[in-house]
Structures are given as structure tokens and as C-alpha cells.
Design a protein around this motif. Structure first.
Motif, PDB file in Angstrom:
ATOM      1  N   ASP A  28       0.825  -1.216   0.000  1.00 19.02           N
ATOM      2  CA  ASP A  28       0.000   0.000   0.000  1.00 19.02           C
ATOM      3  C   ASP A  28       0.858   1.264   0.000  1.00 19.02           C
ATOM      4  O   ASP A  28       0.450   2.291  -0.531  1.00 19.02           O
ATOM      5  CB  ASP A  28      -0.942   0.001   1.209  1.00 19.02           C
ATOM      6  N   ASP A  74      -4.235   4.331   2.706  1.00 18.58           N
ATOM      7  CA  ASP A  74      -3.053   3.505   2.411  1.00 18.58           C
ATOM      8  C   ASP A  74      -2.020   3.578   3.543  1.00 18.58           C
ATOM      9  O   ASP A  74      -1.298   2.610   3.795  1.00 18.58           O
ATOM     10  CB  ASP A  74      -2.408   3.928   1.084  1.00 18.58           C
ATOM     11  N   ARG A 148       1.577  -6.640   3.210  1.00 22.24           N
ATOM     12  CA  ARG A 148       0.560  -7.546   2.649  1.00 22.24           C
ATOM     13  C   ARG A 148       1.038  -8.997   2.684  1.00 22.24           C
ATOM     14  O   ARG A 148       0.254  -9.916   2.478  1.00 22.24           O
ATOM     15  CB  ARG A 148       0.279  -7.178   1.182  1.00 22.24           C
ATOM     16  N   ASP A 215      -5.618  -2.015   2.637  1.00 21.85           N
ATOM     17  CA  ASP A 215      -6.948  -1.399   2.673  1.00 21.85           C
ATOM     18  C   ASP A 215      -7.747  -1.870   1.464  1.00 21.85           C
ATOM     19  O   ASP A 215      -7.189  -2.389   0.486  1.00 21.85           O
ATOM     20  CB  ASP A 215      -6.864   0.131   2.742  1.00 21.85           C
ATOM     21  N   SER A 217      -9.647  -0.972  -1.599  1.00 27.54           N
ATOM     22  CA  SER A 217      -9.995   0.089  -2.536  1.00 27.54           C
ATOM     23  C   SER A 217     -10.597  -0.476  -3.818  1.00 27.54           C
ATOM     24  O   SER A 217     -11.420   0.171  -4.445  1.00 27.54           O
ATOM     25  CB  SER A 217      -8.761   0.936  -2.853  1.00 27.54           C
TER      26      SER A 217
END
Ligand code: ADP
Ligand code: MG
Length: 335
Positions: A28, A74, A148, A215, A217
Motif C-alpha cells: 500500500d 493507504d 501484505r 486497505d 480500494s
């Protein structure tokens, strides 16, 4: 070429890292050493008129707020705090002064709320339509950054808030559907004025309970696929566990959509998606209470690659699987 292939093409030619660059392309935020204890987080997001917003229903103040919010999201996704905002604005030759005043008010309001500061940018003329790009610099303790890439088989998959609200809100705006009922307004506001989850992101990072986080999106289906790919795992999601706003079902019958499709593939929720060991479920629930943000366990990380919806058949005799890998939003979908 889809969005992933475009980024991968750029990434391959980017070279082999740089001293102090802890994370480059692929998460992110980029993560860069600041000093012995802390690091900078850097992210950039663009909103394009006609693609991300429509001036017919997006008030300038809320657009200014959203441009900041989507970037703050982010930073929250790594567990950090926003610090400096850089704003690049492309405006067509003829624009409205009052629009710019409103937009600037929105940016300034969001910066105050998020405790960050507009420190620079760029202003250019565009041939057509408005373009808003923000680069946001955040910071946090090095040892707490959540990437991640840390999800492990057996982890519980969690999401904050509710899913599909922003996608439903956008569709209500598009169809000019009846919005005077308070309940529908909450969906429209989820699209116009999202709230990034900074406090929850901080609490999760500080707790060190979380293995992977990002997140939402581009929709759960695509974003969880990114998280799984980075972690070399897969995920099984229980559709009946996905959290919906109370308004979503009513709205869906009005706009002709299925709630499950919006929850799985609808973009722009700006909620947090994260994984933690299953025996830490209670501690995660306590953090949710402490921060006042709802979190919901929606599935499990598995070894087998891919993201699947796994539902129990109505007869109760077996399970039905549907592969939903990368079925969220893509700016360059394959025809
Ligand atoms: P997010 O949705 O979290 O903003 P993106 O899907 O936009 O993330 O980007 C994924 C990763 O690819 C990020 O690390 C981002 O910095 C990188 N990226 C995206 N577009 C480009 C580009 N044009 N050049 C270099 N890196 C890019
Ligand atoms: Mg993101």
C-alpha cells in the motif's frame, strides 16, 4: 493488458532496490528508513473526473476530503500516521472559482482531522476535466509496519466496517435514485466521503497480532487476491459472514444489484482487510471494542492459491465453491 500487468511491466524495469528502501512497488505504501527507530511511508493516489468522481453529485468540499482520505487509507493499511500532503491539481481552462474554494476547504478540513499538513504540490492546466493526485508521506515505528505479505495458512481473515456501501452509494447517485431516506444517505456518503481507519490500523500494528494487512480500494475479491499473492497463500471466504450495512439490501432492490456482488467486487470501501492467527480472535475483538470500529471474521487463509467463496449448500449436504480471484475493480479490464 490489465492493471496488474502494467504495474508488473514497470516494476521489472525498476531495478534492484536501494539502500534504506524497505519496500518499493507492491504494497500500500513504499517504506523508507527515517532513523534508527522509525520509517517514512509514501503513497500516491489519483482521482480523475468521469472515472472516480462526477461533479454533478460530488460536492467540491467532499471531493477535497476524499482525495486526502483515500491516501490516508493507504497509510492506515500499514499501521502508520499521515504527516505531509503534496497535492497536484489539473484544471481545465474554464473552472469555477467557488468550486476551487470548496475543494480547498475540503482538503484543509481533512488535513486538520487527520493531523497532517499540505506541504506542496503542483498546478497544471488539463485539456479536459479535473485531475487530483495526492502524494502522502506518513511515519511509524519500523518494527510495527504491517505488510501484505505475512498471511499464514490457518489465519482468520478480518474486515473492518461494512462492505459494498460505497459501490451501492455510487450506483444510487448514477441512477439518481431516491435518496431522501436517511438510511440511503449513509450509502451515498460512503461513496462521497469515506473515513480511513487510522486508529484501528495503528492499534492493530501496535498489538503485533496482525500478520498481513491492506486497505480495500478495489473490492474484497481483488484486494484479498493481492494479499494472498504477496503471501503465497489462498483464502476461503464465507459469503454469509460478509458484513453489510442495514441499508444495503433495501438499496440493492432499488438499484437492481445483488448485495453479494457489491460486497465481493464493489470498490472504494476504504476498510481494512487483515489476517491474524485464529487463536487471537478474542484479542482482535477487544481491539475493535477499544477503537470503536466493528471488525468481522469473514474466512480463513489456506495453502491452495486463489480466493474462493465457500458456501454451505441449502440442503446442508456439502459445500459450493466459487473462484472470485481478481474479480473486483480494474482500470484496464480484459475484454
Ligand atoms: P493501492 O490500491 O493500495 O493504492 P495500487 O494497486 O495502486 O495500490 O498499487 C500497487 C503497487 O503498485 C503500489 O506499490 C504502487 O506504488 C505501485 N504502482 C502503481 N502504479 C504504479 C506506477 N505507475 N509506477 C510505479 N509503481 C506503481
Ligand atoms: Mg491500498
Amino acid at each position: 493488458m490489465n492493471e496488474r500487468e502494467i504495474i508488473s511491466c514497470l516494476n521489472k524495469k525498476a531495478g534492484d532496490g536501494w539502500p534504506g528502501l524497505r519496500m518499493g512497488i507492491g504494497d500500500d505504501c513504499a517504506v523508507i528508513d527515517k532513523d534508527a527507530r522509525s520509517c517514512w511511508l509514501v503513497t500516491m493516489d489519483t482521482l480523475v473526473e468521469g472515472i472516480h468522481f462526477d461533479l454533478r453529485w460530488h460536492p467540491p468540499e467532499l471531493l477535497g476530503r476524499k482525495a486526502v482520505a483515500v491516501n490516508v487509507s493507504d497509510i492506515a493499511a500499514m499501521g502508520g500516521m499521515p504527516v505531509f500532503v503534496f497535492l497536484s491539481l489539473g484544471l481545465p481552462g474554464e473552472f469555477d472559482r467557488s468550486w476551487l474554494e470548496g475543494f480547498s476547504d475540503g482538503v484543509s478540513m481533512a488535513c486538520r482531522e487527520q493531523n497532517c499538513f499540505l506541504a506542496g504540490g503542483d498546478t497544471v492546466r488539463s485539456r479536459e476535466g479535473i485531475l487530483v493526485t495526492i502524494t502522502l508521506i506518513g511515519e511509524m515505528e519500523k518494527g510495527q509496519v504491517v505488510y501484505r505479505s505475512g498471511a499464514l495458512p490457518g489465519d482468520t481473515v478480518w474486515v473492518s466496517g461494512t462492505l459494498g456501501s460505497a459501490a451501492a452509494g455510487l450506483e444510487i447517485c448514477r441512477q439518481r435514485a431516491e435518496t431522501d431516506k436517511k438510511i440511503m444517505e449513509s450509502l451515498v456518503m460512503a461513496h462521497l466521503d469515506p473515513s480511513p481507519r487510522v486508529r484501528l490500523g495503528r492499534a492493530l500494528a501496535e498489538s503485533r497480532l496482525v500478520h498481513a494487512m491492506m486497505d480495500l480500494s478495489d473490492g474484497l475479491a481483488t484486494d484479498l487476491s493481492h494479499l494472498c499473492a504477496r503471501s503465497n497463500v489462498g483464502a476461503a471466504i464465507r459469503p454469509e459472514a460478509l458484513p453489510a450495512s442495514p441499508a444495503l439490501h433495501d438499496a440493492c432492490s432499488m438499484i437492481g444489484k445483488r448485495p453479494i456482488d457489491l460486497m465481493v467486487s464493489g470498490g472504494e470501501d476504504y476498510e481494512l482487510l487483515f489476517t491474524a492467527a485464529a487463536d487471537r480472535d478474542r484479542e482482535i475483538a477487544l481491539l475493535s471494542e477499544k477503537t470503536g470500529v466493528q471488525v468481522t471474521p469473514v474466512g480463513t487463509i489456506v495453502k491452495r492459491p486463489g480466493v474462493r467463496l465457500v458456501s454451505t449448500e441449502a440442503s446442508g449436504t456439502g459445500e459450493e465453491e466459487v473462484d472470485i480471484s481478481y474479480t473486483g475493480y480494474d482500470h484496464f479490464p480484459e475484454k
